[in-house]
Design an enzyme around this catalytic site. Structure first.
Site, PDB file in Angstrom:
ATOM      1  N   TYR A   1     -47.345   5.453  -4.388  1.00 22.64           N
ATOM      2  CA  TYR A   1     -48.182   6.047  -3.497  1.00 22.64           C
ATOM      3  C   TYR A   1     -48.771   4.982  -2.462  1.00 22.64           C
ATOM      4  O   TYR A   1     -48.444   3.901  -2.410  1.00 22.64           O
ATOM      5  CB  TYR A   1     -49.431   7.005  -4.023  1.00 22.64           C
ATOM      6  CG  TYR A   1     -50.369   6.276  -4.900  1.00 22.64           C
ATOM      7  CD1 TYR A   1     -50.651   5.019  -4.744  1.00 22.64           C
ATOM      8  CD2 TYR A   1     -51.083   6.951  -5.598  1.00 22.64           C
ATOM      9  CE1 TYR A   1     -51.769   4.428  -5.615  1.00 22.64           C
ATOM     10  CE2 TYR A   1     -52.147   6.702  -6.284  1.00 22.64           C
ATOM     11  CZ  TYR A   1     -52.433   5.367  -6.234  1.00 22.64           C
ATOM     12  OH  TYR A   1     -53.709   4.763  -7.059  1.00 22.64           O
ATOM     13  N   GLU A   2     -49.191   5.580  -1.306  1.00 22.53           N
ATOM     14  CA  GLU A   2     -49.664   4.807   0.052  1.00 22.53           C
ATOM     15  C   GLU A   2     -48.581   4.177   0.497  1.00 22.53           C
ATOM     16  O   GLU A   2     -48.659   2.882   0.935  1.00 22.53           O
ATOM     17  CB  GLU A   2     -50.972   3.959  -0.527  1.00 22.53           C
ATOM     18  CG  GLU A   2     -51.956   4.505  -0.785  1.00 22.53           C
ATOM     19  CD  GLU A   2     -52.612   5.760  -0.048  1.00 22.53           C
ATOM     20  OE1 GLU A   2     -51.880   5.625   1.225  1.00 22.53           O
ATOM     21  OE2 GLU A   2     -53.217   6.589  -0.441  1.00 22.53           O
ATOM     22  N   GLY A   3     -47.463   4.763   0.556  1.00 25.37           N
ATOM     23  CA  GLY A   3     -46.150   3.983   1.025  1.00 25.37           C
ATOM     24  C   GLY A   3     -45.554   3.348   0.022  1.00 25.37           C
ATOM     25  O   GLY A   3     -46.187   2.407  -0.636  1.00 25.37           O
TER      26      GLY A   3
ATOM     27  N   GLN B   1     -43.287  -0.852   2.158  1.00 20.97           N
ATOM     28  CA  GLN B   1     -44.125  -1.868   2.361  1.00 20.97           C
ATOM     29  C   GLN B   1     -43.316  -3.079   2.792  1.00 20.97           C
ATOM     30  O   GLN B   1     -43.609  -4.074   3.845  1.00 20.97           O
ATOM     31  CB  GLN B   1     -45.078  -2.339   1.231  1.00 20.97           C
ATOM     32  CG  GLN B   1     -45.924  -1.400   0.772  1.00 20.97           C
ATOM     33  CD  GLN B   1     -46.833  -0.805   1.762  1.00 20.97           C
ATOM     34  OE1 GLN B   1     -47.359  -1.418   2.589  1.00 20.97           O
ATOM     35  NE2 GLN B   1     -47.162   0.453   1.627  1.00 20.97           N
TER      36      GLN B   1
END
Lengths: 610, 259
Positions: free
Chosen positions: A443-445, A450
């Site tokens: 999650y969160e990219g 990244q």
């Protein structure tokens, strides 16, 4: 059981990175180390006594939906109330917004302690903090009054609503629509999924921050706007109105963080859902949301450190107690006494790998936060230095997120391995740590996002100056300390690894300029790993130099426990450089080798099985 | 209503205490210091009395070296209004009676209506200072308090003390001294606001001479400290179940004399 190592945390904060330098600056002069220590002490207590004991029961109970509303596990409501009475969420909030204006360098330690004690519980305040931070930065004074203040009091919670069934990593494909009604108020329709803390029973209201496209806006990310969509409408004076046509369609049944509700939300099923354009600014949604996303990316890295740390400390405690096998020195004697497994070389290898990674990652997160604090504190007086620190935050954010996320899983895996069969069963906490940690790389990219962010944006931003400054710092470190007795070989190895990083970035540049973009995306992940391992090795060696000087003092004063603590820091650095860092050369070989097998293999070549 | 709370700073309950080089004191290197838990109940109760009455002052007091400031600071963070630190080399080797004498001198100056203490400090577990203080002041005193209620006029306090199998209830005329037992309340965590506000509150440094006291020879002398002997290892009885059970019963009867 949740475990924390305050001695190690204080070393990183005050002996190594010297965050007390911040209290000399105007921006933080209202605080002192004494208070920050008291806040950390209380946070340890809160984590150990309030949320820690709810972690395993919360995992077993999970969340459920009753009458369209998510019910959280027993004890969560009381823990939420205690958390807001104590006020940890306001620690880093600016004083003008009703916070304490504390440094982020201390803030990451607070969130590490809270996430380590109960990763799933801390999702709820974590998202609320991120949403509050966004509103503080971009909301109008009216937004602050109506939404920010109740969030800091714990009356409202917050979420970030990006993902849709057809728009995950590809945010630009967002289909949620906003139709103008009057002023800053829009009618919202759409579906969002995988929304962490999307619904729960901890607060009287939930403030959803929703990315949507205003009718007629351009396609892609540039046409997105951000809306405050409360679950219960909030009148101008702050009074609660009626339900705002936000429905919980379902929640997910997950591998880990099972006590954190992950919801699918529908907005405007009955055409009555209203949202308020954040700050009254259309088409600024992505820029605004990026503040929350960047904060969340760092927070996910910190979650990784948190779980890795408590996993390591539990494995260590177990290794000290568990008797099994005899010492290898007596391998011929069947009657030799049983020894604690910490005496076995392979267990020591695993423990030291965990220790080095945990402490290295924590140092990285605190250093990144310190860069952010210095950037903010120097913005008004020293533009050049502020820009340098801001640049390092940009550069290191994807590294913290991806590396700490991946390594949390690996450290949890080593912790289970240390326990042996006992670690695979529910009687011990490490199996839950492993399950909880897996989401961090997703999650969160995802971690690949990244890596792409690092190679395609962060390396080249500010004309490549951020990377140059980063490499210069390591180059100077190697030059200054390369002859240090006891650590010369390791510092030399860091120099060689930094050279490998430079060669890898050269290879990436060549792929870019020759138009081989698929090759860039193929090696972005190993590139990020090289960058992370060089960064961690540098920080561990830097800490080792401080520790070595302190060890000599401690031995002079006959403080054996202190001396052993410092010796442990030196050994962790040496171990990381000798057992982990050599991997960068293998990764470099893969990158510059230019092998295209993974790209060129025909799909059916993976397997013809259906 | 003015309430004085006497607290002691002690090693954290999780500390592995080691005997110092002199054989008579503990090695304080590397120790984490806390407010003695029973004293925290006393602080909490004092704050609750003040909150309930809507007015008053809670003063924390402690005797000890410089490090004790930290313990007083955490009482201030919990909500005490100010603190008094009895900090003088003359008190470096005090026993309970000298401690009580120093406290009594401060109580006489401050003239509170109520003094609260923990029932004992968890370091040496003497549990003597409270009674000695009450005796020196000539005030009534009740120990092991599980409940208390100060009457509306602030003239008396009804205190319930823990006894075997129940509670023993007393009415004490004020001023009085009470010693808190676990269960009296659940001490609050200091809030961030409390922690940040604590530095603005006064911690008054008081010397022996300020109280008209001189050095006095201790009535108690520690002759020596000994660490507990390590616990002997457990015994695992081998063999099949019926004979192992027999052996277990025999061992419990004859070796341990437990049954």
């Amino acid at each position: 059981m949740f475990k924390a190592d305050l001695r190690a945390i204080r070393f990183t904060l005050y002996e190594h990175l010297k965050v007390q330098q911040l209290f000399e600056l105007d921006a933080f002069s209202h605080l002192a180390r004494e208070e920050c220590d008291a806040v950390i002490d209380q946070c340890v207590r809160f984590a150990a006594e309030v949320t820690g004991p709810l972690s395993a029961p919360g995992d077993r109970a999970g969340c459920r939906v009753e009458d369209g509303r998510v019910v959280t596990p027993p004890g969560f409501r009381e823990a939420w109330r205690t958390l807001f009475e104590l006020g940890f969420l306001s620690f880093t909030m600016p004083v003008k917004a009703g916070g304490f204006g504390g440094p982020r360098a201390i803030g990451v330690v607070l969130s590490e302690l809270q996430s380590g004690a109960n990763t799933a519980f801390n999702m709820y305040p974590g998202l609320t903090h991120g949403a509050a931070d966004l509103l503080e930065a971009f909301g109008s004074p009216r937004d602050h009054e109506r939404f920010l203040a109740p969030m800091l009091e714990g009356r409202f919670a917050g979420t970030m609503c990006l993902t849709e069934p057809h728009a995950g990593s590809d945010v630009g494909a967002t289909r949620t629509r906003a139709r103008h009604l009057e002023g800053d108020v829009y009618a919202i329709t759409g579906t969002k999924c995988f929304i962490s803390s999307g619904d729960h029973d901890l607060t009287e209201n939930i403030v959803h921050l929703v990315l949507a496209r205003i009718d007629g806006a351009p396609p892609g990310t540039k046409g997105l706007s951000l809306f405050i969509v409360p679950k219960v409408w909030v009148e101008e004076g702050g009074a609660l109105g009626g339900a705002n046509d936000v429905a919980t369609a379902s929640i997910e049944h997950k591998l880990g963080i099972r006590a954190s509700a992950t919801a699918t939300l529908t907005f405007g099923d009955d055409g009555r859902c209203r949202g308020i354009l954040v700050g009254g600014r259309p088409h600024e949604g992505m820029r605004q949301m990026f503040r929350m996303m960047n904060g969340a990316r760092i927070a996910v890295g910190v979650q990784g450190i948190a779980v890795a740390s408590t996993a390591y400390l539990n494995a260590l405690a177990y290794a000290r107690e568990r008797l099994q096998g005899s010492s290898v020195r007596h391998f011929k004697d069947p009657n030799a006494p049983r020894v604690p497994i910490i005496e076995h070389a392979d267990v020591r290898r695993m423990l030291l790998e965990m220790k080095a990674k945990v402490e290295g990652m924590r140092t990285l997160a605190v250093k990144l936060a310190l860069h952010a604090d210095l950037a903010a504190a120097l913005a008004a007086t020293d533009e050049g230095r502020a820009a340098y620190h801001e640049g390092q935050v940009d550069l290191l954010t994807p590294v913290v997120k991806a590396y700490c996320a991946d390594q949390a899983f690996r450290v949890a895996e080593l912790a289970i391995q240390t326990y042996g069969g006992a670690g695979y069963v529910e009687d011990h906490p490490v199996e839950q740590y492993l399950r909880d940690a897996k989401i961090f790389s997703i999650y969160e990219g995802t971690n690949h996002i990244q890596a792409l962010d690092l190679v395609s944006r962060k390396l080249s931003s500010r004309g490549g100056e951020n990377l140059t400054a980063f490499l210069t710092e390591i180059g100077e470190f190697v030059a200054r300390h390369g002859a240090r007795p006891g650590l010369a070989a390791e510092i030399g190895a860091l120099g060689a690894a930094a050279a490998a990083l430079q060669r890898a970035s050269g290879a990436l540049l060549e792929f870019f300029t020759s138009g081989r973009l698929d090759q860039v995306t193929l090696v972005a992940t190993p590139f990020l790993e090289i960058m992370a391992e060089v960064t961690i090795a540098h920080l561990l060696l830097d800490a080792a130099l401080v520790a070595e000087a302190r060890r000599v003092e401690a031995e002079g004063d006959h403080h054996q426990e202190d001396a052993d603590f410092y010796r442990g820091k030196v050994m962790a650095a040496k171990f990381y450089v000798n057992f982990v860092l050599p991997g960068v050369h293998a990764k470099l070989a893969a990158i510059v080798g230019g092998d295209r097998s993974a790209l060129d293999i025909p799909d059916a070549g993976f397997s013809t099985a259906r | 209503m003015k309430i004085l709370v006497a607290i002691k700073q002690v090693p954290d309950t999780a500390t592995q205490v080691k005997v110092g080089g002199d054989g008579k004191s503990i090695d304080t290197a590397g120790i984490t210091w806390i407010v003695s838990p029973y004293d925290e109940y006393a602080v909490e109760e004092a704050l609750r009395i003040k909150e309930k009455r809507g007015q008053g002052e809670v003063v924390a007091i402690s005797l000890g070296p410089d490090r004790v400031r930290e313990a007083l600071r955490s009482c201030l963070a919990m909500g005490c209004d100010r603190a008094i630190h009895l900090n003088d080399a003359a008190w470096s080797a005090v026993d309970t009676l000298a401690t009580a004498r120093a406290l009594a001198a401060v109580v006489t100056q401050e003239a509170p209506q109520l003094v609260l203490c923990g029932r004992q400090a968890i370091d040496d577990d003497m549990g003597a200072v409270t009674a000695q203080l009450a005796e020196l002041l000539g005030w009534p005193c009740a120990y092991w308090i599980m409940e208390e209620a100060v009457d509306a006029d602030g003239k008396t306090v009804r205190a319930a003390r823990q006894v075997e199998g129940g509670l023993e209830v007393f009415d004490l005329p004020l001023p009085a001294v009470l010693a808190a037992q676990k269960g009296l309340n659940e001490p609050r965590y200091p809030t961030l606001k409390g922690i940040m506000g604590a530095k603005k509150k006064e911690i008054k440094d008081v010397k022996a001479a300020d109280l008209g006291l001189g050095a006095e020879p201790a009535q108690l002398a520690v002759l020596g400290l000994e660490a507990l002997p390590p616990r002997p290892p457990g015994r695992i009885i081998e063999g099949d179940v019926p004979s192992a059970v027999k052996e277990l019963v025999r061992a419990l009867r004859e070796d341990a004399k437990a049954i």
